[in-house]
Design a protein around this motif. Structure first.
Motif, PDB file in Angstrom:
ATOM      1  N   VAL A  37      15.201 -24.440   7.112  1.00 44.91           N
ATOM      2  CA  VAL A  37      15.906 -23.999   5.913  1.00 44.91           C
ATOM      3  C   VAL A  37      15.330 -22.659   5.476  1.00 44.91           C
ATOM      4  N   LEU A  38      16.194 -21.669   5.344  1.00 43.94           N
ATOM      5  CA  LEU A  38      15.770 -20.375   4.811  1.00 43.94           C
ATOM      6  C   LEU A  38      15.611 -20.529   3.309  1.00 43.94           C
ATOM      7  N   ARG A  39      14.405 -20.338   2.813  1.00 44.61           N
ATOM      8  CA  ARG A  39      14.115 -20.542   1.391  1.00 44.61           C
ATOM      9  C   ARG A  39      14.232 -19.269   0.565  1.00 44.61           C
ATOM     10  N   CYS A  40      13.979 -18.124   1.201  1.00 41.19           N
ATOM     11  CA  CYS A  40      14.025 -16.871   0.467  1.00 41.19           C
ATOM     12  C   CYS A  40      14.098 -15.717   1.456  1.00 41.19           C
ATOM     13  N   ALA A  41      14.844 -14.674   1.097  1.00 37.19           N
ATOM     14  CA  ALA A  41      14.885 -13.435   1.872  1.00 37.19           C
ATOM     15  C   ALA A  41      14.685 -12.283   0.909  1.00 37.19           C
ATOM     16  N   ASP A  42      13.948 -11.284   1.340  1.00 36.74           N
ATOM     17  CA  ASP A  42      13.659 -10.120   0.513  1.00 36.74           C
ATOM     18  C   ASP A  42      14.011  -8.862   1.300  1.00 36.74           C
ATOM     19  N   LYS A  43      15.118  -8.207   0.908  1.00 35.03           N
ATOM     20  CA  LYS A  43      15.591  -7.026   1.629  1.00 35.03           C
ATOM     21  C   LYS A  43      14.586  -5.885   1.573  1.00 35.03           C
ATOM     22  N   LEU A  44      13.963  -5.671   0.424  1.00 32.12           N
ATOM     23  CA  LEU A  44      13.036  -4.549   0.276  1.00 32.12           C
ATOM     24  C   LEU A  44      11.794  -4.731   1.141  1.00 32.12           C
ATOM     25  N   ALA A  45      11.253  -5.940   1.166  1.00 32.37           N
ATOM     26  CA  ALA A  45      10.053  -6.212   1.970  1.00 32.37           C
ATOM     27  C   ALA A  45      10.397  -6.557   3.412  1.00 32.37           C
ATOM     28  N   ARG A  46      11.691  -6.864   3.684  1.00 30.74           N
ATOM     29  CA  ARG A  46      12.163  -7.301   5.013  1.00 30.74           C
ATOM     30  C   ARG A  46      11.423  -8.571   5.441  1.00 30.74           C
ATOM     31  N   THR A  47      11.423  -9.558   4.536  1.00 25.87           N
ATOM     32  CA  THR A  47      10.748 -10.824   4.826  1.00 25.87           C
ATOM     33  C   THR A  47      11.698 -12.002   4.637  1.00 25.87           C
ATOM     34  N   LEU A  48      11.396 -13.068   5.366  1.00 25.63           N
ATOM     35  CA  LEU A  48      12.088 -14.342   5.255  1.00 25.63           C
ATOM     36  C   LEU A  48      11.036 -15.412   4.998  1.00 25.63           C
ATOM     37  N   GLU A  49      11.343 -16.356   4.122  1.00 24.26           N
ATOM     38  CA  GLU A  49      10.386 -17.419   3.790  1.00 24.26           C
ATOM     39  C   GLU A  49      10.908 -18.777   4.240  1.00 24.26           C
ATOM     40  N   PHE A  50      10.016 -19.535   4.889  1.00 23.83           N
ATOM     41  CA  PHE A  50      10.312 -20.893   5.328  1.00 23.83           C
ATOM     42  C   PHE A  50       9.157 -21.801   4.921  1.00 23.83           C
ATOM     43  N   HIS A  51       9.451 -23.089   4.779  1.00 27.96           N
ATOM     44  CA  HIS A  51       8.420 -24.069   4.449  1.00 27.96           C
ATOM     45  C   HIS A  51       8.217 -25.002   5.633  1.00 27.96           C
ATOM     46  N   THR A  52       6.997 -25.492   5.786  1.00 29.50           N
ATOM     47  CA  THR A  52       6.708 -26.391   6.911  1.00 29.50           C
ATOM     48  C   THR A  52       5.524 -27.282   6.592  1.00 29.50           C
ATOM     49  N   ASP A  53       5.377 -28.327   7.366  1.00 31.10           N
ATOM     50  CA  ASP A  53       4.199 -29.186   7.314  1.00 31.10           C
ATOM     51  C   ASP A  53       3.112 -28.501   8.139  1.00 31.10           C
ATOM     52  N   ALA A  54       1.968 -28.268   7.535  1.00 29.15           N
ATOM     53  CA  ALA A  54       0.888 -27.553   8.214  1.00 29.15           C
ATOM     54  C   ALA A  54       0.263 -28.375   9.341  1.00 29.15           C
ATOM     55  N   ARG A  55       0.654 -29.637   9.475  1.00 30.80           N
ATOM     56  CA  ARG A  55       0.170 -30.464  10.591  1.00 30.80           C
ATOM     57  C   ARG A  55       1.115 -30.400  11.786  1.00 30.80           C
ATOM     58  N   SER A  56       2.211 -29.674  11.653  1.00 30.73           N
ATOM     59  CA  SER A  56       3.234 -29.653  12.700  1.00 30.73           C
ATOM     60  C   SER A  56       2.806 -28.806  13.894  1.00 30.73           C
ATOM     61  N   PRO A  57       3.367 -29.092  15.078  1.00 32.63           N
ATOM     62  CA  PRO A  57       3.119 -28.239  16.247  1.00 32.63           C
ATOM     63  C   PRO A  57       3.496 -26.781  15.985  1.00 32.63           C
ATOM     64  N   LYS A  58       4.549 -26.573  15.196  1.00 34.14           N
ATOM     65  CA  LYS A  58       4.995 -25.215  14.873  1.00 34.14           C
ATOM     66  C   LYS A  58       3.865 -24.408  14.225  1.00 34.14           C
ATOM     67  N   TRP A  59       3.108 -25.033  13.326  1.00 35.24           N
ATOM     68  CA  TRP A  59       2.006 -24.355  12.633  1.00 35.24           C
ATOM     69  C   TRP A  59       0.938 -23.917  13.633  1.00 35.24           C
ATOM     70  N   LEU A  60       0.618 -24.799  14.566  1.00 31.52           N
ATOM     71  CA  LEU A  60      -0.390 -24.471  15.581  1.00 31.52           C
ATOM     72  C   LEU A  60       0.110 -23.383  16.526  1.00 31.52           C
TER      73      LEU A  60
END
Length: 195
Positions: free
Chosen positions: A47-70
């Protein structure tokens, strides 16, 4: 109707910014691709939680225990892929991820904005682990184990976008453009490329 390269930049980021706050946006759910320890691509919907055109960033949330985090800890290079079925527009963004661990200032701020229901999803066991279930009851559904506080597992991923590959599918004249951004978020180059 053909758009210019500057319009493509503005329009794409406007759609991403809307997606960060609108559950019905076509770009709300996007494919997040990373690379695992064996150099195999890994993709999942997020889920895309936030986008910032000026900073050119996208924010996502995740479980820090997930394989994705590692995976991201070892290799922060990612690709984000979104597609709008109605307009037949594909956005493919590449960049690097900043990890914001549980209880960091960024994670605390994001956590405070989540609904209790969403917060509760981080209280289950680690993603990808086997669920426990009652072996005596053949019809029982597995139930996730619940930890004391999901907040301790909640992390934030901030993707700093370096390229945007814009691809408009048309019946007769597909169009594609590539835009690159500096670390400060300025569009450094934009060009039409072969679809």
């Amino acid at each position: 109707m053909s758009m210019g390269l500057q319009d493509i930049d503005s329009s794409s980021w406007a759609q991403l910014e809307v997606a960060g706050s609108s559950p019905n946006s076509a770009f709300r759910y996007v494919n997040f691709c990373s690379v695992d320890a064996q150099n195999r691509p890994q993709a999942r919907m997020v889920v895309l939680r936030c986008a910032d055109k000026l900073a050119r960033t996208l924010e996502f949330h995740t479980d820090a225990r997930s394989p994705k985090w590692l995976e991201i800890s070892a290799n922060p290079n990612v690709t984000i892929l979104g597609y709008c079925h109605q307009t037949r527009l594909q956005l493919r963004l590449t960049g690097t991820v900043e990890l914001h661990a549980p209880e960091s200032q960024v994670a605390e701020k994001a956590w405070s904005k989540l609904s209790p229901h969403t917060q509760n999803t981080y209280a289950a066991g680690p993603p990808g682990y086997e669920l426990a279930f009652d072996a005596a009851d053949k019809n029982a559904e597995p139930a996730p184990s619940v930890t004391a506080d999901g907040k301790a597992n909640f992390g934030v991923l901030i993707v700093k976008v370096s390229t945007l590959d814009w691809y408009q599918l048309e019946r007769e004249n597909n169009q594609r453009a590539l835009l690159t951004y500096t670390d400060s978020g300025i569009c450094a180059s934009s060009q039409w490329i072969n679809p």
